[in-house]
Design a protein around this motif. Sequence first.
Motif, short mmCIF file in Angstrom:
data_model
loop_
_atom_site.label_atom_id
_atom_site.label_comp_id
_atom_site.label_asym_id
_atom_site.label_seq_id
_atom_site.Cartn_x
_atom_site.Cartn_y
_atom_site.Cartn_z
N TYR A 123 0.71 -1.09 0.05
CA TYR A 123 0.09 -0.06 -0.02
C TYR A 123 0.84 1.25 -0.06
CZ TYR A 123 -2.30 3.79 2.36
OH TYR A 123 -3.12 4.88 2.82
N LEU A 124 1.73 1.23 0.85
CA LEU A 124 2.85 2.50 0.89
C LEU A 124 3.47 2.67 -0.45
CD1 LEU A 124 4.34 2.33 4.45
CD2 LEU A 124 2.73 4.02 3.65
N TYR A 128 1.91 5.65 -1.94
CA TYR A 128 2.77 6.88 -1.39
C TYR A 128 4.25 6.54 -1.77
CZ TYR A 128 -1.50 8.06 0.95
OH TYR A 128 -2.67 8.37 1.20
N PRO A 129 4.82 6.37 -2.83
CA PRO A 129 6.05 5.66 -3.29
C PRO A 129 7.04 6.64 -2.72
CG PRO A 129 4.99 6.90 -5.11
CD PRO A 129 4.02 6.67 -4.07
N LEU A 130 6.97 7.88 -2.32
CA LEU A 130 8.02 8.94 -2.10
C LEU A 130 8.00 8.77 -0.52
CD1 LEU A 130 7.22 12.28 -4.02
CD2 LEU A 130 8.93 10.36 -4.41
N ARG A 131 7.06 8.29 0.25
CA ARG A 131 6.97 8.09 1.56
C ARG A 131 7.35 6.74 1.97
NH1 ARG A 131 1.67 10.03 3.83
NH2 ARG A 131 2.31 9.26 5.61
N ILE A 219 -7.94 -2.14 -1.56
CA ILE A 219 -8.78 -1.18 -2.05
C ILE A 219 -8.29 0.09 -2.53
CG2 ILE A 219 -10.90 0.51 -1.32
CD1 ILE A 219 -11.84 -1.77 0.27
N HIS A 220 -7.41 0.79 -1.60
CA HIS A 220 -6.61 1.85 -2.03
C HIS A 220 -5.69 1.71 -3.11
CE1 HIS A 220 -8.00 4.96 0.98
NE2 HIS A 220 -8.17 3.80 1.75
N ILE A 221 -5.01 0.42 -3.08
CA ILE A 221 -3.87 0.12 -4.19
C ILE A 221 -4.83 -0.12 -5.60
CG2 ILE A 221 -2.77 -1.79 -5.09
CD1 ILE A 221 -1.91 -2.52 -2.27
N LEU A 222 -6.01 -0.73 -5.55
CA LEU A 222 -6.74 -0.74 -6.66
C LEU A 222 -7.20 0.66 -7.16
CD1 LEU A 222 -8.33 -2.60 -8.73
CD2 LEU A 222 -10.28 -2.49 -7.30
N SER A 223 -7.69 1.40 -6.44
CA SER A 223 -7.98 2.90 -6.79
C SER A 223 -6.78 3.63 -7.44
CB SER A 223 -8.67 3.43 -5.60
OG SER A 223 -8.72 4.97 -5.96
N THR A 224 -5.78 3.66 -6.92
CA THR A 224 -4.33 4.09 -7.28
C THR A 224 -3.82 3.56 -8.69
OG1 THR A 224 -3.80 4.41 -5.14
CG2 THR A 224 -1.95 4.66 -6.81
N ALA A 237 2.71 -2.65 -11.07
CA ALA A 237 2.00 -2.75 -9.54
C ALA A 237 1.35 -3.93 -9.47
CB ALA A 237 1.10 -1.51 -9.60
N VAL A 238 0.53 -4.33 -10.49
CA VAL A 238 -0.24 -5.65 -10.30
C VAL A 238 0.72 -6.84 -10.07
CG1 VAL A 238 -1.58 -7.52 -11.68
CG2 VAL A 238 -2.14 -4.79 -11.88
#
Length: 312
Positions: A123-124, A128-131, A219-224, A237-238
């Motif tokens: 998820y991170l 949020y790849p930079l973080r 859920i957040h990964i799919l949205s991104t 990503a997948v």
Amino acid sequence: MDVENKSVTFIFFLRGLTDDTELESLIFGLFLGMYLITIFGNILIILAIYCDSHLHTPMYLFLCYLYFNYMYLVSITVPKMLVNIQTQDQRITYAGCLSQGLFVAVCILFECFLLGVMAYDRYLAICYPLRHTVVMNPCFYIILVLTSLFISIVNGLLHSLMIVHLSFCTDLEIFHFFCEIAQVIKLACSGSLIKNILIFVTASVFAGIPLLGIIFSYIHILSTVLKMPSSEGKYKAVSTCGSHLSVVCLFYGTGFGVYITSEVIDSPRETAVASVMYSIVPPMMNPFIYSLRNRDMKEALKKVIVRINSLL
């Protein structure tokens, strides 16, 4: 009766998966093969991660802990079963049964938490790849692993304490190939209902929290991923999440399948056969899932295999 007297007096009998002596030899060979595949497969993946510096990232380090957990889990249950078949001696002491149930409970819950932590890492990394590298630093992921292990041990000890305070009848046959805590509680003369409810509640809470975390993360990964402009970014990503998601589905799918089977089918033996699907099959299959679906892992495995061949 105190705990010390119990450990001396009580002898449990692990009846295994069948009473058919002809089938026992087949089961012995099958489980020996599965055990060896699990141990060598997991060791190979761990060596691949250790030898390739590009894989020294939180995702793959979590994988190492997961694979160590797999090897420990199958080593708790399968060798005892193989010895029982080979010696035709199905006995296990009270202390041995209690210890086996404790360690199995710890390993199963630790796997739940590791899968949840790995989902959080993905998820991170994607959302949020930079973080990601800042948050998921070595100190933090070690804390995550140690916290997961600590909670798993506490949960296992709570379950074991429940068994310690039970009184058992004369029928101490467990129709299983290892001392599963739920099966041991069924042998109690009294007080088993409350203990079963407590185990169900604690297992649901502790296993449910990582599952909710996994669902939230994906859920957040799919949205991104759906918002990514390039197809290459979506594929990357997948591909990084596909292996983990397959492992999650295998673990939770087989776990829920065993629970439903135990509720619908009133047959301890069939429940024991079904439990193979969550205690033996995932540890054996997951190294193959990661090695076949992950490009970086494939390359690392090729390097390790070449090194091993050069040494032989």
